[in-house]
Design a protein around this motif. Structure first.
Motif, PDB file in Angstrom:
ATOM      1  N   GLU A   1      13.664 -24.254  76.637  1.00  0.00           N
ATOM      2  CA  GLU A   1      14.403 -25.297  77.342  1.00  0.00           C
ATOM      3  C   GLU A   1      13.980 -26.683  76.872  1.00  0.00           C
ATOM      4  O   GLU A   1      14.826 -27.573  76.648  1.00  0.00           O
ATOM      5  CB  GLU A   1      14.186 -25.151  78.850  1.00  0.00           C
ATOM      6  CG  GLU A   1      15.021 -26.109  79.676  1.00  0.00           C
ATOM      7  CD  GLU A   1      14.914 -25.838  81.157  1.00  0.00           C
ATOM      8  OE1 GLU A   1      15.457 -26.641  81.941  1.00  0.00           O
ATOM      9  OE2 GLU A   1      14.297 -24.825  81.538  1.00  0.00           O
ATOM     10  N   VAL A   2      12.675 -26.891  76.710  1.00  0.00           N
ATOM     11  CA  VAL A   2      12.167 -28.182  76.238  1.00  0.00           C
ATOM     12  C   VAL A   2      12.683 -28.481  74.829  1.00  0.00           C
ATOM     13  O   VAL A   2      12.981 -29.634  74.489  1.00  0.00           O
ATOM     14  CB  VAL A   2      10.632 -28.189  76.271  1.00  0.00           C
ATOM     15  CG1 VAL A   2      10.074 -29.398  75.525  1.00  0.00           C
ATOM     16  CG2 VAL A   2      10.131 -28.199  77.714  1.00  0.00           C
ATOM     17  N   ALA A   3      12.808 -27.434  74.001  1.00  0.00           N
ATOM     18  CA  ALA A   3      13.300 -27.615  72.639  1.00  0.00           C
ATOM     19  C   ALA A   3      14.803 -27.837  72.584  1.00  0.00           C
ATOM     20  O   ALA A   3      15.357 -28.098  71.508  1.00  0.00           O
ATOM     21  CB  ALA A   3      12.928 -26.400  71.793  1.00  0.00           C
ATOM     22  N   GLY A   4      15.479 -27.744  73.727  1.00  0.00           N
ATOM     23  CA  GLY A   4      16.920 -27.946  73.763  1.00  0.00           C
ATOM     24  C   GLY A   4      17.721 -26.747  73.309  1.00  0.00           C
ATOM     25  O   GLY A   4      18.907 -26.866  72.985  1.00  0.00           O
ATOM     26  N   ARG A   5      17.059 -25.582  73.285  1.00  0.00           N
ATOM     27  CA  ARG A   5      17.748 -24.354  72.884  1.00  0.00           C
ATOM     28  C   ARG A   5      17.488 -23.250  73.915  1.00  0.00           C
ATOM     29  O   ARG A   5      16.815 -22.258  73.630  1.00  0.00           O
ATOM     30  CB  ARG A   5      17.286 -23.896  71.493  1.00  0.00           C
ATOM     31  CG  ARG A   5      17.699 -24.848  70.374  1.00  0.00           C
ATOM     32  CD  ARG A   5      17.260 -24.336  69.008  1.00  0.00           C
ATOM     33  NE  ARG A   5      17.757 -22.989  68.742  1.00  0.00           N
ATOM     34  CZ  ARG A   5      18.988 -22.727  68.301  1.00  0.00           C
ATOM     35  NH1 ARG A   5      19.853 -23.717  68.129  1.00  0.00           N
ATOM     36  NH2 ARG A   5      19.355 -21.488  68.063  1.00  0.00           N
ATOM     37  N   PRO A   6      17.958 -23.438  75.130  1.00  0.00           N
ATOM     38  CA  PRO A   6      17.688 -22.450  76.189  1.00  0.00           C
ATOM     39  C   PRO A   6      18.340 -21.112  75.879  1.00  0.00           C
ATOM     40  O   PRO A   6      19.385 -21.053  75.228  1.00  0.00           O
ATOM     41  CB  PRO A   6      18.309 -23.089  77.427  1.00  0.00           C
ATOM     42  CG  PRO A   6      19.390 -23.973  76.886  1.00  0.00           C
ATOM     43  CD  PRO A   6      18.838 -24.522  75.598  1.00  0.00           C
TER      44      PRO A   6
ATOM     45  N   THR B   1      20.254 -32.229  72.595  1.00  0.00           N
ATOM     46  CA  THR B   1      20.234 -30.839  73.049  1.00  0.00           C
ATOM     47  C   THR B   1      20.881 -29.944  72.010  1.00  0.00           C
ATOM     48  O   THR B   1      22.005 -30.197  71.582  1.00  0.00           O
ATOM     49  CB  THR B   1      20.985 -30.696  74.377  1.00  0.00           C
ATOM     50  OG1 THR B   1      20.357 -31.517  75.352  1.00  0.00           O
ATOM     51  CG2 THR B   1      20.944 -29.260  74.843  1.00  0.00           C
ATOM     52  N   GLY B   2      20.166 -28.899  71.594  1.00  0.00           N
ATOM     53  CA  GLY B   2      20.711 -27.975  70.614  1.00  0.00           C
ATOM     54  C   GLY B   2      21.594 -26.940  71.275  1.00  0.00           C
ATOM     55  O   GLY B   2      21.714 -26.876  72.494  1.00  0.00           O
ATOM     56  N   ALA B   3      22.214 -26.120  70.438  1.00  0.00           N
ATOM     57  CA  ALA B   3      23.051 -25.043  70.963  1.00  0.00           C
ATOM     58  C   ALA B   3      22.184 -24.009  71.648  1.00  0.00           C
ATOM     59  O   ALA B   3      21.037 -23.779  71.262  1.00  0.00           O
ATOM     60  CB  ALA B   3      23.823 -24.395  69.814  1.00  0.00           C
ATOM     61  N   PRO B   4      22.696 -23.378  72.720  1.00  0.00           N
ATOM     62  CA  PRO B   4      21.914 -22.346  73.396  1.00  0.00           C
ATOM     63  C   PRO B   4      21.580 -21.196  72.460  1.00  0.00           C
ATOM     64  O   PRO B   4      22.356 -20.851  71.568  1.00  0.00           O
ATOM     65  CB  PRO B   4      22.846 -21.881  74.520  1.00  0.00           C
ATOM     66  CG  PRO B   4      23.785 -23.011  74.722  1.00  0.00           C
ATOM     67  CD  PRO B   4      23.974 -23.635  73.375  1.00  0.00           C
ATOM     68  N   SER B   5      20.407 -20.619  72.646  1.00  0.00           N
ATOM     69  CA  SER B   5      20.020 -19.440  71.885  1.00  0.00           C
ATOM     70  C   SER B   5      20.704 -18.220  72.484  1.00  0.00           C
ATOM     71  O   SER B   5      21.401 -18.301  73.487  1.00  0.00           O
ATOM     72  CB  SER B   5      18.501 -19.278  71.914  1.00  0.00           C
ATOM     73  OG  SER B   5      17.864 -20.406  71.356  1.00  0.00           O
TER      74      SER B   5
END
Length: 220
Positions: A54-59, A2-6
């Protein structure tokens, strides 16, 4: 992973509105995209953008519906800024001999109505934007499928929504998309024309777009 939130997702109806916001935007983490005109296309496009993030892990952290609007005379001036306390589906319902009936008063099961015909802005996001834009007018913003263009329809809207300050065509659809994604939502509008009898000569699109550029500073 999961990436950091946008940052915020800011959606507009048309490219000119998006360009006006980008021109004043201080935060490169804020995404600004035009998604189309009207609540259906705006809601569908916003939902897709939120799902992809969300799928990209950057909600995204929140959603802002932004652009120009018509303002109710006496409540907000042409060129003024509006922060919507609620997004209201003003013409979603049924006509009757006694007058307009909102869809959430028609006896349908609550699960079919989503958030109802009125979705409140996130209080923290609204407060943060208002702190940065203290000259903005606060109040409900109506979402309509047909822009008001007569004195009779203006009076009818005023009676049904006495606290409303403006009308536009996308806010409610975007609010539904944000609600289903469990994200904060708010609507930011600048006024290009008074609501009332249709008069293109009275529209001040350039001034409203310039006000959007000024308002963009609040989206950091």
């Amino acid at each position: 992973m999961t990436g950091a939130p946008s940052g915020l997702l800011v959606v507009t109806a048309v490219p000119a509105e998006a360009e006006a916001i980008r021109a004043g935007l201080p935060d490169p983490a804020t995404t600004v995209l035009p998604v189309g005109v009207g609540p259906a296309v705006a809601g569908a496009a916003t939902a897709r953008l939120l799902a992809l993030a969300e799928v990209a892990g950057r909600p995204y952290r929140g959603v802002v519906s932004a652009g120009v609007a018509g303002g109710f005379t006496g409540r907000v001036e042409v060129g003024g800024m509006v922060l919507g306390t609620r997004a209201v589906a003003a013409d979603l319902g049924a006509e009757s001999p006694e007058g307009f009936i909102p869809v959430d008063e028609l006896g349908m099961p609550p699960e079919l109505l989503g958030g109802g015909t009125s979705i409140a802005a996130d209080p923290e996001l609204l407060a943060a934007l208002y702190a940065a834009l203290p000259d903005a007018t606060l109040g409900p913003v109506l979402t309509v499928n047909t822009v008001t263009g007569t004195a009779a329809s203006t009076d009818a809207l005023r009676r049904r929504h006495p606290e409303a300050v403006a009308e536009a065509m996308e806010g409610y659809g975007v609010a539904v998309a944000a609600m289903h994604a469990a994200l904060p939502f708010v609507e930011l509008r600048t006024v290009s024309n008074p609501i009332g009898p249709r008069d293109r000569d009275a529209w001040r699109i350039r001034e409203a777009l310039a006000a959007l550029t000024t308002a963009a500073k609040a989206l950091a």
